[in-house]
Design a protein around this motif. Structure first.
Motif, PDB file in Angstrom:
ATOM      1  N   ASP A 114       0.858  -1.188   0.000  1.00 34.30           N
ATOM      2  CA  ASP A 114       0.000   0.000   0.000  1.00 34.30           C
ATOM      3  C   ASP A 114       0.896   1.240   0.000  1.00 34.30           C
ATOM      4  N   THR A 115       1.649   1.401  -1.080  1.00 32.86           N
ATOM      5  CA  THR A 115       2.635   2.490  -1.143  1.00 32.86           C
ATOM      6  C   THR A 115       1.994   3.866  -1.125  1.00 32.86           C
ATOM      7  N   SER A 116       0.787   3.991  -1.626  1.00 34.06           N
ATOM      8  CA  SER A 116       0.094   5.281  -1.592  1.00 34.06           C
ATOM      9  C   SER A 116      -0.492   5.560  -0.206  1.00 34.06           C
ATOM     10  N   LYS A 117      -0.518   4.529   0.633  1.00 29.14           N
ATOM     11  CA  LYS A 117      -1.087   4.601   1.982  1.00 29.14           C
ATOM     12  C   LYS A 117      -2.596   4.847   1.974  1.00 29.14           C
ATOM     13  N   SER A 118      -3.206   4.759   0.814  1.00 34.22           N
ATOM     14  CA  SER A 118      -4.632   5.068   0.681  1.00 34.22           C
ATOM     15  C   SER A 118      -5.521   4.045   1.383  1.00 34.22           C
TER      16      SER A 118
END
Length: 194
Positions: A114-118
């Motif tokens: 979840d690199t966007s942390k969304s």
């Protein structure tokens, strides 16, 4: 945690994320170690899902939890449950960690990135200062409804046996008393006349 929270009874958020897939280290061609997974990974198949989050790769408590979930993979599979691990690290960091750590080489479940942390933010498990996920565990039913959430502080590992116990209780679709374990008697509610 953030102002948003995905709680019991709410729909698990839709997601489409890269992951290091279970057979990644057996892949023979570059690129086979990664796959895109979505929330439909379990709903289309009519299965339960357990998604557990850890704060950071290449840390100390996290691999003990990931290895414990992997050791119990057959238990989740026997319960018709898709197991997914997740953090806000990238799929490349996940792969490097798997190659580097003896206990993570043979993982049987995907490591979601979840690199966007969304997704972590939508779930309400994003720690405010470092923007990393808390140690959160979600049990989601085949219809995509969150049935159980457990969140630990960053320094405290979770109990995989407790996750299995709660999953068993939820799958009975009956009333289960305190400390109930699979195979024990469930409760029967009796209405009293006024």
């Amino acid at each position: 945690m953030s102002n948003k929270t995905a709680s019991v009874g709410s729909k698990f958020p839709e997601f489409k994320k890269k992951a290091v897939v279970a057979n990644a280290l057996n892949a023979t061609a570059p690129g086979q170690e990664f796959a895109e997974i979505t929330n439909e990974i379990h709903t289309k198949a009519g299965q339960w899902m357990v998604m557990f989050w850890w704060p950071k790769d290449f840390t100390f408590v996290c691999p003990t939890e990931i290895a414990a979930f992997n050791n119990a993979f057959g238990e989740f599979d026997d319960r018709d449950t898709v197991l997914i691990g997740a953090s806000t690290d990238s799929e490349f960091v996940h792969l490097a960690w798997r190659k580097d750590h003896d206990d993570l080489r043979g993982l049987k479940f995907p490591m979601l990135a979840d690199t966007s942390k969304s997704l972590a933010e939508e779930l309400g498990i994003l720690q405010a200062e470092e923007k990393i996920a808390y140690r959160a565990t979600f049990i989601v039913d085949p219809q995509g409804i969150i049935r159980w959430v457990n969140v630990n502080d960053l320094s405290v590992g979770r109990n995989v046996d407790e996750v299995l116990r709660v999953l068993d209780a939820l799958q009975t679709d009956e009333l289960c008393p305190c400390n109930w374990k699979k195979g024990e008697t469930t409760l029967t509610a009796q209405l009293q006349e006024a």
